[in-house]
Design a protein around this motif. Structure first.
Motif, PDB file in Angstrom:
ATOM      1  N   SER A  14       0.847  -1.187   0.000  1.00  0.00           N
ATOM      2  CA  SER A  14       0.000   0.000   0.000  1.00  0.00           C
ATOM      3  C   SER A  14       0.880   1.233   0.000  1.00  0.00           C
ATOM      4  O   SER A  14       1.906   1.290   0.689  1.00  0.00           O
ATOM      5  CB  SER A  14      -0.921   0.002   1.220  1.00  0.00           C
ATOM      6  OG  SER A  14      -0.200  -0.216   2.420  1.00  0.00           O
ATOM      7  N   GLU A  15       0.496   2.245  -0.781  1.00  0.00           N
ATOM      8  CA  GLU A  15       1.349   3.425  -0.904  1.00  0.00           C
ATOM      9  C   GLU A  15       1.449   4.199   0.407  1.00  0.00           C
ATOM     10  O   GLU A  15       2.373   4.990   0.599  1.00  0.00           O
ATOM     11  CB  GLU A  15       0.847   4.331  -2.030  1.00  0.00           C
ATOM     12  CG  GLU A  15      -0.542   4.897  -1.842  1.00  0.00           C
ATOM     13  CD  GLU A  15      -0.988   5.726  -3.036  1.00  0.00           C
ATOM     14  OE1 GLU A  15      -0.272   5.718  -4.058  1.00  0.00           O
ATOM     15  OE2 GLU A  15      -2.040   6.365  -2.950  1.00  0.00           O
ATOM     16  N   LEU A  16       0.525   3.960   1.316  1.00  0.00           N
ATOM     17  CA  LEU A  16       0.625   4.474   2.677  1.00  0.00           C
ATOM     18  C   LEU A  16       0.657   3.281   3.629  1.00  0.00           C
ATOM     19  O   LEU A  16      -0.101   2.324   3.459  1.00  0.00           O
ATOM     20  CB  LEU A  16      -0.550   5.384   3.017  1.00  0.00           C
ATOM     21  CG  LEU A  16      -0.656   6.679   2.212  1.00  0.00           C
ATOM     22  CD1 LEU A  16      -1.913   7.447   2.604  1.00  0.00           C
ATOM     23  CD2 LEU A  16       0.576   7.560   2.410  1.00  0.00           C
ATOM     24  N   SER A  17       1.536   3.324   4.601  1.00  0.00           N
ATOM     25  CA  SER A  17       1.650   2.250   5.578  1.00  0.00           C
ATOM     26  C   SER A  17       1.644   2.868   6.976  1.00  0.00           C
ATOM     27  O   SER A  17       1.597   4.090   7.123  1.00  0.00           O
ATOM     28  CB  SER A  17       2.918   1.429   5.319  1.00  0.00           C
ATOM     29  OG  SER A  17       4.024   2.273   5.054  1.00  0.00           O
ATOM     30  N   TYR A  18       1.694   2.025   7.992  1.00  0.00           N
ATOM     31  CA  TYR A  18       1.559   2.516   9.366  1.00  0.00           C
ATOM     32  C   TYR A  18       2.685   1.957  10.220  1.00  0.00           C
ATOM     33  O   TYR A  18       2.939   0.745  10.221  1.00  0.00           O
ATOM     34  CB  TYR A  18       0.202   2.113   9.934  1.00  0.00           C
ATOM     35  CG  TYR A  18      -0.077   2.622  11.325  1.00  0.00           C
ATOM     36  CD1 TYR A  18       0.200   3.936  11.695  1.00  0.00           C
ATOM     37  CD2 TYR A  18      -0.644   1.780  12.286  1.00  0.00           C
ATOM     38  CE1 TYR A  18      -0.067   4.394  12.968  1.00  0.00           C
ATOM     39  CE2 TYR A  18      -0.922   2.231  13.562  1.00  0.00           C
ATOM     40  CZ  TYR A  18      -0.636   3.544  13.903  1.00  0.00           C
ATOM     41  OH  TYR A  18      -0.905   4.016  15.168  1.00  0.00           O
ATOM     42  N   GLY A  19       3.396   2.858  10.942  1.00  0.00           N
ATOM     43  CA  GLY A  19       4.542   2.450  11.733  1.00  0.00           C
ATOM     44  C   GLY A  19       4.368   2.717  13.216  1.00  0.00           C
ATOM     45  O   GLY A  19       3.537   3.531  13.634  1.00  0.00           O
ATOM     46  N   ALA A  20       5.183   2.040  14.028  1.00  0.00           N
ATOM     47  CA  ALA A  20       5.057   2.082  15.484  1.00  0.00           C
ATOM     48  C   ALA A  20       6.029   3.043  16.157  1.00  0.00           C
ATOM     49  O   ALA A  20       5.973   3.208  17.377  1.00  0.00           O
ATOM     50  CB  ALA A  20       5.265   0.680  16.053  1.00  0.00           C
ATOM     51  N   TRP A  21       6.923   3.667  15.393  1.00  0.00           N
ATOM     52  CA  TRP A  21       7.960   4.507  16.010  1.00  0.00           C
ATOM     53  C   TRP A  21       7.350   5.653  16.803  1.00  0.00           C
ATOM     54  O   TRP A  21       6.431   6.326  16.335  1.00  0.00           O
ATOM     55  CB  TRP A  21       8.896   5.051  14.921  1.00  0.00           C
ATOM     56  CG  TRP A  21      10.010   5.887  15.470  1.00  0.00           C
ATOM     57  CD1 TRP A  21      10.902   5.549  16.440  1.00  0.00           C
ATOM     58  CD2 TRP A  21      10.358   7.222  15.079  1.00  0.00           C
ATOM     59  NE1 TRP A  21      11.791   6.573  16.678  1.00  0.00           N
ATOM     60  CE2 TRP A  21      11.476   7.615  15.861  1.00  0.00           C
ATOM     61  CE3 TRP A  21       9.827   8.123  14.141  1.00  0.00           C
ATOM     62  CZ2 TRP A  21      12.073   8.876  15.729  1.00  0.00           C
ATOM     63  CZ3 TRP A  21      10.433   9.371  14.008  1.00  0.00           C
ATOM     64  CH2 TRP A  21      11.541   9.737  14.793  1.00  0.00           C
ATOM     65  N   VAL A  22       7.832   5.874  18.010  1.00  0.00           N
ATOM     66  CA  VAL A  22       7.446   6.936  18.944  1.00  0.00           C
ATOM     67  C   VAL A  22       6.075   6.686  19.580  1.00  0.00           C
ATOM     68  O   VAL A  22       5.910   6.878  20.787  1.00  0.00           O
ATOM     69  CB  VAL A  22       7.456   8.336  18.279  1.00  0.00           C
ATOM     70  CG1 VAL A  22       7.047   9.405  19.304  1.00  0.00           C
ATOM     71  CG2 VAL A  22       8.824   8.668  17.715  1.00  0.00           C
ATOM     72  N   THR A  23       5.091   6.237  18.807  1.00  0.00           N
ATOM     73  CA  THR A  23       3.728   6.162  19.321  1.00  0.00           C
ATOM     74  C   THR A  23       3.427   4.904  20.134  1.00  0.00           C
ATOM     75  O   THR A  23       2.868   4.983  21.224  1.00  0.00           O
ATOM     76  CB  THR A  23       2.716   6.268  18.169  1.00  0.00           C
ATOM     77  OG1 THR A  23       3.011   5.269  17.190  1.00  0.00           O
ATOM     78  CG2 THR A  23       2.786   7.634  17.520  1.00  0.00           C
ATOM     79  N   PHE A  24       3.769   3.726  19.610  1.00  0.00           N
ATOM     80  CA  PHE A  24       3.437   2.481  20.306  1.00  0.00           C
ATOM     81  C   PHE A  24       4.280   2.352  21.563  1.00  0.00           C
ATOM     82  O   PHE A  24       5.487   2.181  21.520  1.00  0.00           O
ATOM     83  CB  PHE A  24       3.679   1.273  19.399  1.00  0.00           C
ATOM     84  CG  PHE A  24       2.535   0.956  18.470  1.00  0.00           C
ATOM     85  CD1 PHE A  24       1.913  -0.281  18.515  1.00  0.00           C
ATOM     86  CD2 PHE A  24       2.085   1.901  17.565  1.00  0.00           C
ATOM     87  CE1 PHE A  24       0.861  -0.583  17.664  1.00  0.00           C
ATOM     88  CE2 PHE A  24       1.038   1.619  16.708  1.00  0.00           C
ATOM     89  CZ  PHE A  24       0.411   0.375  16.753  1.00  0.00           C
ATOM     90  N   GLY A  25       3.622   2.446  22.708  1.00  0.00           N
ATOM     91  CA  GLY A  25       4.330   2.394  23.981  1.00  0.00           C
ATOM     92  C   GLY A  25       4.112   3.667  24.766  1.00  0.00           C
ATOM     93  O   GLY A  25       3.314   3.697  25.705  1.00  0.00           O
ATOM     94  N   PRO A  26       4.771   4.770  24.380  1.00  0.00           N
ATOM     95  CA  PRO A  26       4.599   5.999  25.145  1.00  0.00           C
ATOM     96  C   PRO A  26       3.234   6.664  24.951  1.00  0.00           C
ATOM     97  O   PRO A  26       2.751   7.349  25.842  1.00  0.00           O
ATOM     98  CB  PRO A  26       5.725   6.902  24.632  1.00  0.00           C
ATOM     99  CG  PRO A  26       6.046   6.385  23.277  1.00  0.00           C
ATOM    100  CD  PRO A  26       5.816   4.904  23.360  1.00  0.00           C
ATOM    101  N   GLN A  27       2.595   6.460  23.774  1.00  0.00           N
ATOM    102  CA  GLN A  27       1.316   7.106  23.499  1.00  0.00           C
ATOM    103  C   GLN A  27       0.184   6.124  23.187  1.00  0.00           C
ATOM    104  O   GLN A  27      -0.981   6.481  23.272  1.00  0.00           O
ATOM    105  CB  GLN A  27       1.476   8.076  22.313  1.00  0.00           C
ATOM    106  CG  GLN A  27       2.416   9.251  22.608  1.00  0.00           C
ATOM    107  CD  GLN A  27       2.636  10.128  21.381  1.00  0.00           C
ATOM    108  OE1 GLN A  27       3.211   9.700  20.395  1.00  0.00           O
ATOM    109  NE2 GLN A  27       2.182  11.363  21.454  1.00  0.00           N
ATOM    110  N   ILE A  28       0.527   4.906  22.811  1.00  0.00           N
ATOM    111  CA  ILE A  28      -0.477   3.941  22.360  1.00  0.00           C
ATOM    112  C   ILE A  28      -0.350   2.635  23.131  1.00  0.00           C
ATOM    113  O   ILE A  28       0.732   2.042  23.188  1.00  0.00           O
ATOM    114  CB  ILE A  28      -0.331   3.667  20.849  1.00  0.00           C
ATOM    115  CG1 ILE A  28      -0.811   4.875  20.045  1.00  0.00           C
ATOM    116  CG2 ILE A  28      -1.109   2.430  20.427  1.00  0.00           C
ATOM    117  CD1 ILE A  28      -0.728   4.678  18.546  1.00  0.00           C
ATOM    118  N   ASP A  29      -1.480   2.184  23.741  1.00  0.00           N
ATOM    119  CA  ASP A  29      -1.509   0.876  24.374  1.00  0.00           C
ATOM    120  C   ASP A  29      -2.149  -0.124  23.418  1.00  0.00           C
ATOM    121  O   ASP A  29      -2.420   0.201  22.259  1.00  0.00           O
ATOM    122  CB  ASP A  29      -2.257   0.936  25.705  1.00  0.00           C
ATOM    123  CG  ASP A  29      -3.703   1.428  25.561  1.00  0.00           C
ATOM    124  OD1 ASP A  29      -4.232   1.443  24.424  1.00  0.00           O
ATOM    125  OD2 ASP A  29      -4.299   1.793  26.588  1.00  0.00           O
TER     126      ASP A  29
END
Length: 334
Positions: A14-29
């Motif tokens: 997909s021309e857009l994808s989704y990454g976990a850097w910075v968000t998963f953990g400190p901002q996202i459970d």
């Protein structure tokens, strides 16, 4: 959602994808992670990016638990991990780098955290001058042949290093690196548009670009300073704050303001404009988005519908604005 072939892998990403850097953990459970992953997946996103160093394994654990609960068919999506830095702040020598032991151990650890049987993409997160490239190529080839990973690539390697690894692999009938994950955005362009240019023909290099919003700078939210509740104030990201301050003291904030005016004239947020601009470059296989809420992710994914608005006239205007930033290039669509 449109799909592009990831280099010479033949895989539609997909021309857009989704990454976990910075968000998963400190901002996202796990619960918010599930919501974000589902919104992305339902809109056609099929690639989810991660790394051992993202919150030192916590990001992979959260994504793994979310994927388990979502229970999608495994053949409908791709997941990556990246190896180099290690999974603990105090990693000892055997826990970091690109030597054979860490490449293998980190792969197995990522699979456990992500609760997967294999990784679709496995990146060497940085170049390791202490390890012969032959060893990296051989180890990655073995992981592919063992079914632990499907493809491997690099992240922030120099063009010469990528070419050397590719040529060694071809010479020895091994599996070559087929994609690179570089930073690419309106303010950071040289590597993708100039340095890697010979590789697109030589190796068929694909790119999974990160930081399309320049760590938030290209949203406009930092135009008047650093908001209290922003990623730049997160513990452990002081280096990102320092990088921003260096940019803030340069001409870049004024450039961002001018880009914001142009985006407003087109009827879209600067964030969407910046993502759509990245998609105009056909050498970009996928743009990795980072979002801490489903609403933010939905808005950014909508940028894929705005690329036609960035026509030759708009690109010319962008070029004039960026000409005030030292070291910028014309947009590279070749």
């Amino acid at each position: 959602m449109n799909y592009r072939t990831l280099g010479n892998t033949g895989m539609p990403v997909s021309e857009l994808s989704y990454g976990a850097w910075v968000t998963f953990g400190p901002q996202i459970d796990v619960n918010i992670g599930m919501s974000c992953l589902k919104e992305a997946y339902d809109r056609g996103v099929n690639f989810f990016d991660n790394a051992e160093v993202y919150e030192f394994g916590v990001a992979e654990s959260i994504m793994g638990e979310a994927l388990k609960k979502l229970n999608w068919d495994r053949d409908t999506y791709m997941v990556s991990s990246k190896v180099f830095w290690g999974r603990t702040p105090t990693a000892v020598p055997t826990q970091k780098g690109l030597h054979r032991k860490h490449l293998v151990d980190a792969c197995h650890a990522a699979l456990r955290r992500l609760q997967l049987e294999y990784l679709d993409l496995y990146f060497c997160h940085r170049y390791d001058p202490t390890v012969p490239i032959e060893i990296v190529v051989e180890t990655m080839t073995n992981l592919v042949r063992q079914g632990k990973i499907l493809y491997w690539g690099t992240s922030e390697w120099g063009a010469e290093e990528i070419k050397e690894a590719y040529d060694i692999a071809i010479k020895n009938s091994a599996v070559p690196p087929l994609f690179e994950q570089p930073q690419y955005n309106l303010l950071h362009r040289e590597r993708v548009e100039k340095e890697y240019k010979p590789l697109y023909e030589h190796t068929g290099l694909g790119t999974t670009i990160w930081s399309p919003l320049a760590s938030g700078l290209l949203t406009g939210k930092y135009n008047e300073g650093i908001p209290e509740k922003s990623r730049l104030n997160l513990p452990g990201y002081e280096w990102l704050r320092n990088l921003f301050i260096e940019q803030y003291q340069s001409t870049r904030i004024e450039v961002v303001k001018k880009l914001g005016v142009l985006a407003h004239e087109l009827g879209m947020p600067l964030s969407q404009f910046s993502i759509a601009w990245c998609l105009k470059n056909k050498r970009v296989s996928t743009v990795i988005l980072g979002a801490s809420t489903p609403e933010q992710l939905i808005e950014n994914i909508a940028a894929a519908e705005k690329t036609d608005m960035i026509d030759d006239t708009v690109m010319e205007q962008v070029g004039k604005i960026l000409s005030t930033v030292p070291g910028t290039l014309s947009h590279g669509n070749e």
